[in-house]
Design an enzyme around this catalytic site. Sequence first.
Site, short mmCIF file in Angstrom:
data_model
loop_
_atom_site.label_atom_id
_atom_site.label_comp_id
_atom_site.label_asym_id
_atom_site.label_seq_id
_atom_site.Cartn_x
_atom_site.Cartn_y
_atom_site.Cartn_z
N ASP A 113 24.86 44.49 0.28
CA ASP A 113 23.97 44.55 2.10
C ASP A 113 24.50 45.37 3.11
O ASP A 113 25.29 45.90 3.66
CB ASP A 113 25.53 43.20 2.51
CG ASP A 113 25.15 42.81 3.57
OD1 ASP A 113 24.06 43.40 4.33
OD2 ASP A 113 26.25 41.64 4.51
N ASP B 211 15.61 34.83 6.44
CA ASP B 211 14.99 35.53 5.79
C ASP B 211 14.14 35.25 5.16
O ASP B 211 13.16 36.14 4.84
CB ASP B 211 16.21 36.34 4.73
CG ASP B 211 17.62 36.41 4.88
OD1 ASP B 211 17.34 37.10 6.68
OD2 ASP B 211 18.81 37.23 4.49
N GLU C 130 33.48 42.32 1.82
CA GLU C 130 32.21 43.42 2.44
C GLU C 130 33.40 44.54 2.86
O GLU C 130 34.50 44.99 3.79
CB GLU C 130 31.80 42.96 3.72
CG GLU C 130 30.45 44.11 3.79
CD GLU C 130 29.23 43.67 4.80
OE1 GLU C 130 28.93 42.62 4.39
OE2 GLU C 130 29.23 43.97 5.60
N ASP D 179 30.64 42.00 -0.90
CA ASP D 179 29.51 42.87 -0.22
C ASP D 179 29.64 44.24 0.08
O ASP D 179 29.95 44.94 0.45
CB ASP D 179 28.95 42.38 1.12
CG ASP D 179 28.32 41.45 1.27
OD1 ASP D 179 27.60 40.63 0.45
OD2 ASP D 179 27.83 40.87 2.34
N HIS E 95 19.40 35.00 2.95
CA HIS E 95 19.48 33.69 4.22
C HIS E 95 18.03 32.48 4.69
O HIS E 95 17.30 33.41 3.85
CB HIS E 95 20.10 34.29 5.56
CG HIS E 95 21.41 34.92 5.97
ND1 HIS E 95 20.72 36.73 5.70
CD2 HIS E 95 22.41 34.91 6.09
CE1 HIS E 95 22.08 37.03 5.81
NE2 HIS E 95 22.86 36.45 6.43
N ASP F 34 26.60 48.79 8.17
CA ASP F 34 26.18 48.75 6.79
C ASP F 34 24.90 49.93 6.27
O ASP F 34 23.96 49.69 5.42
CB ASP F 34 24.66 47.48 7.20
CG ASP F 34 25.75 46.19 7.31
OD1 ASP F 34 26.85 46.02 6.39
OD2 ASP F 34 25.03 45.39 8.13
C1 XUL Z 1 26.82 40.59 8.63
C2 XUL Z 1 26.75 40.59 7.33
C3 XUL Z 1 26.51 39.22 6.75
C4 XUL Z 1 26.70 37.92 6.27
C5 XUL Z 1 25.46 37.24 5.14
O1 XUL Z 1 28.38 41.28 9.22
O2 XUL Z 1 27.79 40.86 6.84
O3 XUL Z 1 24.96 39.89 6.31
O4 XUL Z 1 26.95 39.21 4.77
O5 XUL Z 1 25.58 36.27 6.63
CO CO Z 2 27.90 41.18 4.36
#
Ligand code: XUL
Ligand code: CO
Length: 438
Positions: free
Chosen positions: A339, A104, A268, A296, A101, A309
């Site tokens: 992620d 970051d 994700e 992700d 990002h 996460d």
């Molecule tokens: C949040 C998430 C973020 C995105 C990128 O849950 O997964 O980190 O991957 O903004």
């Molecule tokens: Co993500």
Amino acid sequence: MKEYFPMVQKVKYEGKNSKNPFAFKYYDADRIIDGKPMKDHLKFAMSWWHTLCAGGADPFGTTTMDRTYGGLTDPMEIARAKVDAGFEFMTKLGIEYFCFHDADIAPEGATFAETKKNFWEIVDYIETKMKETGIKLLWGTANCFNNPRYMHGAGTSCNAHSFAYAASQIKNAIEATVKLGGKGYVFWGGREGYETLLNTDMALELDNMARLMHMAVDYGRSIGFDGDFYIEPKPKEPTKHQYDFDSATVLGFLRKYGLDKDFKLNIEANHATLAGHTFEHELTVARINGAFGSIDANSGDPNLGWDTDQFPTDVKTAALCMLEVIRAGGFTNGGLNFDAKVRRGSFTFEDIVYAYISGMDTFALGLIKAYEIIEDGRIDEFVKQRYSSYTKGIGKDIVDGKASLESLEEYILKNDNEQMQSGRQEYLETILNNILFS
Ligand code: XUL
Ligand code: CO
């Protein structure tokens, strides 16, 4: 140059009998599977935010992890140290991609102009490191959810100033993605949702989100971005009702607003779980709609309902995920971004190394097992047989578009003798376990 991960040099593949904690047991980067090295099947990426920034803070306590990179205090010096540490880490682990990002990689300044200056200085520094190491950018994104200006959303904010600020961030993040050769640009709708309909104009918010995405596509294409835009579905957290709930919801949105040619999905694992789906369900929905893009990789916790996460360690889930990736024809512009973050109690740099080794081995074994499932063939054959009534007779007429309600009634009146077959779920689950644990 200062070493941030001195406990490890190059992490190598030593095979499943190795007891070396700093070795891969399954990830053998150059091993050819189905004509392609493992590393190209998996395309592992490091997440800048979790790996280099996150300090383990939670709603009940401050950070537990020292991310000052040797006691640095100047935010720009920390930002440069993160670049050094990140590239050292990726080189040692053999990770060929990263994702970031804007927020970051460089600190926010007092004005947008200052933020922009900080950002581009670090982008340039990252670029030199990429040239030195050959490491590539998988995707970039803009953090349009952390700053208080996004309390009501970014693209879906009630405040046009917030929308404009987000657009400015996104412009720069896309430019940086192009400059660094990234083939993906992600929209995760951090605060693109709502808490209560009592204060929300949902129609305007969704139209505006689409407007922002169209601007991003137009601008990206105009400066030579030939990769994929992604939406990363997530059902809740931080807002109660996220607009990009799951793959199916996002596909409806993309089609309604004519964005489906430029956007794919970044799926994700734990976002799927939060939506009440399995990871493989979300991947399948993306694949069968021609929208599979990137992944992700992480996992949630079966006992918790939020986005933990965690690093993925479940081989069965990884195998079912890789099966979908193979069925989708493999990654093109996308890859497998971790992620994922170490637990609050795992506060040392060594823990980050263990976490990535574990995640990479899990997916390497998942890939091997996915191919074993395909080679074994029993599951695919069962599914083929299960639908075989559509390959002949009345079933073939249905899929060929030759049937109507009248013709089917006529058929049933003459053939009122149905015979059902078992779905054999338990038998298939046994085959899966047999392959996974052999
Ligand atoms: C949040 C998430 C973020 C995105 C990128 O849950 O997964 O980190 O991957 O903004
Ligand atoms: Co993500």
